[in-house]
Motif scaffolding. Sequence first.
Motif, PDB file in Angstrom:
ATOM      1  N   LYS A   1     -10.685   5.143  -4.001  1.00 30.92           N
ATOM      2  CA  LYS A   1      -9.312   4.744  -4.324  1.00 30.92           C
ATOM      3  C   LYS A   1      -8.997   3.280  -4.055  1.00 30.92           C
ATOM      4  O   LYS A   1      -8.141   2.697  -4.708  1.00 30.92           O
ATOM      5  CB  LYS A   1      -8.327   5.576  -3.476  1.00 30.92           C
ATOM      6  N   TYR A   2      -9.660   2.712  -3.069  1.00 30.45           N
ATOM      7  CA  TYR A   2      -9.213   1.446  -2.503  1.00 30.45           C
ATOM      8  C   TYR A   2     -10.177   0.293  -2.795  1.00 30.45           C
ATOM      9  O   TYR A   2     -11.386   0.436  -2.639  1.00 30.45           O
ATOM     10  CB  TYR A   2      -9.047   1.570  -0.989  1.00 30.45           C
TER      11      TYR A   2
ATOM     12  N   LEU B   1      -1.025   8.443  -3.175  1.00 27.74           N
ATOM     13  CA  LEU B   1      -2.136   7.927  -3.969  1.00 27.74           C
ATOM     14  C   LEU B   1      -3.106   9.049  -4.330  1.00 27.74           C
ATOM     15  O   LEU B   1      -3.726   9.027  -5.404  1.00 27.74           O
ATOM     16  CB  LEU B   1      -2.852   6.825  -3.194  1.00 27.74           C
ATOM     17  N   ASP B   2      -3.234  10.023  -3.450  1.00 26.53           N
ATOM     18  CA  ASP B   2      -4.154  11.135  -3.682  1.00 26.53           C
ATOM     19  C   ASP B   2      -3.629  12.161  -4.679  1.00 26.53           C
ATOM     20  O   ASP B   2      -4.335  13.126  -4.996  1.00 26.53           O
ATOM     21  CB  ASP B   2      -4.468  11.839  -2.353  1.00 26.53           C
TER      22      ASP B   2
ATOM     23  N   LYS C   1      -6.233  -5.199   4.443  1.00 25.02           N
ATOM     24  CA  LYS C   1      -5.784  -4.407   5.584  1.00 25.02           C
ATOM     25  C   LYS C   1      -4.913  -5.260   6.503  1.00 25.02           C
ATOM     26  O   LYS C   1      -5.372  -6.249   7.071  1.00 25.02           O
ATOM     27  CB  LYS C   1      -6.992  -3.839   6.326  1.00 25.02           C
TER      28      LYS C   1
ATOM     29  N   ASP D   1     -13.514   5.115  -0.499  1.00 23.50           N
ATOM     30  CA  ASP D   1     -12.874   6.429  -0.601  1.00 23.50           C
ATOM     31  C   ASP D   1     -12.407   6.727  -2.015  1.00 23.50           C
ATOM     32  O   ASP D   1     -11.466   7.495  -2.225  1.00 23.50           O
ATOM     33  CB  ASP D   1     -11.690   6.537   0.362  1.00 23.50           C
TER      34      ASP D   1
ATOM     35  N   TYR E   1      -5.567   1.455  -5.450  1.00 26.39           N
ATOM     36  CA  TYR E   1      -4.863   0.414  -4.689  1.00 26.39           C
ATOM     37  C   TYR E   1      -5.771  -0.790  -4.478  1.00 26.39           C
ATOM     38  O   TYR E   1      -6.944  -0.644  -4.121  1.00 26.39           O
ATOM     39  CB  TYR E   1      -4.398   0.936  -3.325  1.00 26.39           C
TER      40      TYR E   1
ATOM     41  N   GLN F   1      -0.938   7.329   1.615  1.00 24.32           N
ATOM     42  CA  GLN F   1      -2.187   7.883   1.098  1.00 24.32           C
ATOM     43  C   GLN F   1      -1.974   9.192   0.343  1.00 24.32           C
ATOM     44  O   GLN F   1      -2.600   9.426  -0.699  1.00 24.32           O
ATOM     45  CB  GLN F   1      -3.183   8.108   2.235  1.00 24.32           C
ATOM     46  N   GLU F   2      -1.090  10.045   0.852  1.00 26.05           N
ATOM     47  CA  GLU F   2      -0.849  11.325   0.191  1.00 26.05           C
ATOM     48  C   GLU F   2      -0.346  11.130  -1.236  1.00 26.05           C
ATOM     49  O   GLU F   2      -0.672  11.913  -2.129  1.00 26.05           O
ATOM     50  CB  GLU F   2       0.168  12.158   0.981  1.00 26.05           C
TER      51      GLU F   2
ATOM     52  N   GLN G   1       0.816  -1.212   0.000  1.00 20.95           N
ATOM     53  CA  GLN G   1       0.000   0.000   0.000  1.00 20.95           C
ATOM     54  C   GLN G   1       0.851   1.263   0.000  1.00 20.95           C
ATOM     55  O   GLN G   1       1.684   1.460   0.891  1.00 20.95           O
ATOM     56  CB  GLN G   1      -0.913   0.002   1.228  1.00 20.95           C
TER      57      GLN G   1
END
Length: 347
Positions: A326-327, A134-135, A146, A324, A142, A131-132, A128
């Motif tokens: 993205k995931y 991926l954003d 988890k 979200d 992704y 997050q920053e 993974q």
Amino acid sequence: MSRRMRRPCSLLVLAALLLALCGCAPGRETPTIRVGVALYLQEDTFLSTVVQSLEQLARAREEALGVKLNFNIADARSSQASQNEQVDRFLQQGCDVICVNLVDRTAAAVIVDKAQAAGVPIVFFNRQPVQEDLDRWDQAYYVGSKADRAGILQGQIVLDAWQKNTAALDRNGDGVLQYVMLEGEPGHQDALLRTEYCVKTLTEAGVAVEKLASNSADWVRGQATLRMQQWLETFGDTIEVVFSNNDDMALGAIDACMAAGMTEAELPFIVGVDATPPALEAVAAGTLKGTVQNDAAGQAESILDLCCALAGGQDAASAVALEDGKYVWLEYTAVTKENLEDFLPEA
């Protein structure tokens, strides 16, 4: 949304893609979707299982829909610099989508920026990104599971065994569970969370634990064998449980125990993560007491669904269930001898 429900949706998306690429006129060339797949280390057992599943699913999808799915697999051999070069090459070759299993999860920004500049969607998987990173772009996604959940389930396997027959695990009868921990790559998010939560699951249930030793074996079976050999020399049969962040290292621990002359009954209680085919064989043999399925086939299917949708300019949410935006999260499942049959390949 379940995988069973997603598939018709993804087929409709790909059918729309075919129309967009080649129209309905007879005699046109079969459309091709070109996908670059960059792996951190292809010899990793779990990753090789994901790639095998991806290729099998792609062949079935090709036959069903009359499209050519061309996957170019590249092995970075644990070098982020090599992986960056591989992504450059995929872009130069005109890939429609790029899939990346990161060497360094903190290095995604460079790859995202490369893909964005070329206008090529990117799908990270199994490792993974921050997050920053991926954003940074709305066409970066992704696919994975988890990591804390894997640790919880691994701890639950041990907890269930402790509660069922404490004496079988508590060999010295002191009421404390003595364990060693085989950790994955230093600083890797999955290694950190699996390590934390497997033990936390026990302590929160009131089990007293004592860590005898922990060390990284970098996800590798051979390294784990060496670590376990050292611990056996130091601690001997006081080791009651071996937690391993993945199955390859768990199998390495078993190798060390067997080389030391232990019988199956003398082995510590060893647990892993991934439910790879060799690990399932070890569960059947009784040497590995449990593992946690990291859904390789599910990851492969989600990756394929995303690639087909993104290559056709379709909304990713039309092909997969996104969180979200993205995931794509897949569930882990605990595997022991009691439910092993559910995870073995069909004869």
